[in-house]
Design an enzyme around this catalytic site. Structure first.
Site, PDB file in Angstrom:
ATOM      1  N   HIS A  67      22.033 -83.815 -36.085  1.00 30.27           N
ATOM      2  CA  HIS A  67      22.306 -84.328 -34.742  1.00 30.27           C
ATOM      3  C   HIS A  67      23.418 -85.366 -34.739  1.00 30.27           C
ATOM      4  O   HIS A  67      23.956 -85.682 -33.685  1.00 30.27           O
ATOM      5  CB  HIS A  67      21.028 -84.892 -34.100  1.00 30.27           C
TER       6      HIS A  67
ATOM      7  N   ASP B  19      17.193 -80.500 -38.777  1.00 28.67           N
ATOM      8  CA  ASP B  19      18.021 -81.699 -38.595  1.00 28.67           C
ATOM      9  C   ASP B  19      18.708 -82.130 -39.891  1.00 28.67           C
ATOM     10  O   ASP B  19      18.749 -83.309 -40.228  1.00 28.67           O
ATOM     11  CB  ASP B  19      17.198 -82.850 -38.034  1.00 28.67           C
TER      12      ASP B  19
ATOM     13  N   ASN C 158      21.382 -95.302 -37.936  1.00 26.09           N
ATOM     14  CA  ASN C 158      20.737 -95.103 -39.242  1.00 26.09           C
ATOM     15  C   ASN C 158      20.515 -93.630 -39.547  1.00 26.09           C
ATOM     16  O   ASN C 158      20.170 -93.279 -40.678  1.00 26.09           O
ATOM     17  CB  ASN C 158      19.385 -95.821 -39.290  1.00 26.09           C
ATOM     18  N   SER C 159      20.683 -92.780 -38.551  1.00 25.68           N
ATOM     19  CA  SER C 159      20.427 -91.355 -38.739  1.00 25.68           C
ATOM     20  C   SER C 159      21.241 -90.796 -39.899  1.00 25.68           C
ATOM     21  O   SER C 159      22.450 -91.004 -39.981  1.00 25.68           O
ATOM     22  CB  SER C 159      20.774 -90.592 -37.466  1.00 25.68           C
TER      23      SER C 159
END
Length: 447
Positions: free
Chosen positions: A192, A226, A301-302
Site C-alpha cells: 500500500h 500487503d 512506518n508502513s
C-alpha cells in the site's frame, strides 16, 4: 470702529444706569456673523457610506430587502444547477498542459501521510516499471542466536538496512519505509506504500546522515498480503538479518524503525512488547494473521521492520488500529516473517504470489491424549472436494503426524504447510476408532 467690534464678537451688551437705587436694565443686541466668518457647509455624504449605513438610516422597505435576498438565492441556485448539468454531460475539463506533471512529483513534506490499510487506498493500478523476475536473491530466516542486545545496539545493527520509500502518484506522493535484504538492492516494503504509483525511489541514509537516492523498480507485489519487493540499482548495501517470527512469545521486547509522518522524522526508533502472536485481523476484506505490538507506529512506518531483542527483523509493520471516535494507542500490527518469507521469494521468482495450498479441514486447537499416550488433534470439519476430503480424512479423526513429523498444536501443522506447494504429496497419520491410518494428502489450491 463699530464695524471692527462686530467682526470680533457676535454679541454686544449695553448697560444703562439711571441711578444708584434703580435696578439695572440689561439690553442685548445680536446679529449674524459676516459671511467670511461663517463655518464651511458640511460636505455631502459619500455614496459608499450610505450603502453601508445601518438599516435604520436607510429608507428601504423591509419587503424590498426580502425580495432582493430571495432573488439572489434563486440566481445562485440556477447557476449551480446549470454548471453541474454541464459537467455531468460533458465531463470535467483536463488540467492545462502547463500544470501536468512530466517529472517526478516533488518530495512530500514532513506532514504527508502514507496510505495505511485502514484508510482508503489510492485509486488506479500501480504502474511502476518492472524489474525482471527470476533473480538469485532470496529472503532467508536465521535462527535465534547470540546475546540479547541493548536498545542502542539494536538500532545500530538494523538502522543501516532501513530505507525511505517514496511512491509518486500523478498529483501526490506517499512516504513509507523499506527493509534491505540483499546487498545488490532488493528491498521489502508494504504494497500500500506504492499503491497507485507510477514511479518510485528510495533514500538510503549512511552513518553520517547523508542520503543517497536510488530509482527503484517493482519486482512484484500483492495487495491482499500487503507486500511488495523493489529493486534499486545499487551495490554494497547492508542487508538486515531476518529472524523466525514463530519463536516470538507474548511479552518479548520488540523495536520498530521507520518514518512516522513523513521524511522529516525518518529513522525514528520506538520500542514495545509483543502483545499477541498469530492475531487474525480483518483488513480490507482479507483476514491476515499478524503480530500485535504496542511499539509506537504511525503513518510512514508502513513497510518498516519489527525487530526482536537480538537485532533480527521478525515482522513487517503494516497497520495501526485507528478510530474516528476514540483515541487508540499501542495497537500496531506486523506481518510475521515466518509467513512473509515464502511470499517474498515467490514475488522475486514470479512477480506474483502462487496459489496457496490448503488442507481443507478444521482442526481443534486443544490437543487430546489418546489411549496409548500419543497426542492428537481432533478433526472438527472437512471441506468437500479439497485436500483432506480427497485423502479420506473424516470428522472425528485425530491427526498425530503431518508430513513425517509428530504434531501437537495447530501452529506446528501450519508451519509445516508453509513449506508446501500445490501438487505436493504429503503423508498424514490419523487415529480413527483406536486404529492408526496412514493417508496421503495431495495439496490443492483453495477454490
Amino acid at each position: 470702529m463699530e464695524e471692527l467690534l462686530f467682526e470680533q464678537q457676535k454679541e454686544i451688551v449695553l448697560t444703562y444706569r439711571p441711578g444708584e437705587q434703580v435696578e439695572p436694565v440689561q439690553l442685548s443686541y445680536q446679529r449674524d456673523l459676516p459671511q467670511r466668518m461663517q463655518p464651511a457647509p458640511a460636505a455631502p455624504e459619500p455614496a459608499w457610506r450610505a450603502a453601508i449605513a445601518p438599516p435604520e438610516k436607510q429608507r428601504r422597505s423591509g419587503w424590498g430587502m426580502a425580495l432582493f435576498v430571495v432573488l439572489s438565492v434563486l440566481v445562485v441556485l440556477v447557476c449551480l444547477g446549470v454548471g453541474f448539468y454541464y459537467f455531468a454531460v460533458n465531463g470535467f475539463p483536463e488540467p492545462p498542459a502547463s500544470s501536468r506533471r512530466e517529472d517526478p512529483a516533488p518530495e512530500p513534506d514532513g506532514g504527508y501521510d502514507a496510505f495505511w490499510r485502514d484508510w482508503e487506498l489510492p485509486e488506479g493500478e500501480t504502474t511502476i516499471a518492472r524489474f525482471p523476475n527470476g533473480g538469485d536473491a532470496r529472503l532467508e530466516l536465521a535462527g535465534t542466536s547470540g546475546e540479547v542486545l541493548a536498545p542502542g545496539a539494536v538500532y545500530e545493527k538494523v538502522n543501516p538496512s532501513v530505507v525511505t520509500v517514496l511512491g509518486y502518484q500523478p498529483m501526490a506522493a506517499s512516504v513509507g519505509t523499506g527493509i534491505i535484504f540483499s546487498d545488490d538492492g532488493y528491498i521489502l516494503t508494504n504494497y500500500h506504500v506504492i499503491a497507485g504509483s507510477s514511479e518510485c525511489s528510495v533514500l538510503v541514509t549512511d552513518q553520517f546522515g547523508v542520503d543517497t537516492r536510488y530509482d527503484a523498480l517493482l519486482v512484484g507485489g500483492d495487495a491482499d498480503m500487503d507486500l511488495a519487493v523493489l529493486k534499486a540499482d545499487a551495490q554494497g548495501l547492508i542487508p538486515a538479518e531476518f529472524g523466525v517470527s514463530d519463536d516470538l512469545a507474548i511479552g518479548d521486547r520488540v523495536y520498530a524503525i521507520g518514518n512516522p509522518l513523513g521524511i522529516e522524522l525518518r529513522n525514528t526508533f520506538t520500542d514495545g512488547i509483543v502483545s499477541a502472536v498469530n492475531r487474525d485481523v480483518y483488513v480490507d476484506g482479507v483476514t491476515m494473521t499478524l503480530i500485535q505490538t504496542n511499539a509506537a507506529l504511525n503513518s510512514g512506518n508502513s513497510g518498516g521492520p519489527l525487530i526482536n531483542q537480538y537485532g533480527q527483523v521478525v515482522g513487517v509493520n503494516t497497520i495501526k488500529m485507528m478510530s474516528g471516535d476514540d483515541t487508540i494507542e499501542g495497537l500496531g500490527f506486523a506481518i510475521p516473517t515466518s509467513l512473509a518469507v515464502r511470499w517474498v521469494n515467490e514475488l522475486i521468482a514470479f512477480g506474483e504470489l502462487q496459489p496457496q495450498p490448503v488442507l481443507g479441514v478444521t482442526i481443534s486447537r486443544i490437543p487430546e491424549v489418546l489411549p496409548d499416550g500419543t497426542m492428537g488433534l481432533r478433526v472438527e470439519s472437512v471441506t468437500p472436494g479439497l485436500s483432506g476430503d480427497k485423502a479420506g480424512i473424516r470428522v472425528g479423526d485425530y491427526v498425530v503426524s503431518f508430513n513425517g513429523q509428530n504434531v501437537a498444536t495447530t501452529e506446528e501443522i501450519l508451519a509445516l504447510r508453509r513449506e508446501l506447494r500445490v501438487g505436493d504429496q504429503v503423508p498424514v497419520r490419523v487415529c480413527r476408532d483406536g486404529a492408526y491410518l496412514d493417508l496421503t494428502m495431495t495439496m490443492m489450491a483453495e477454490k
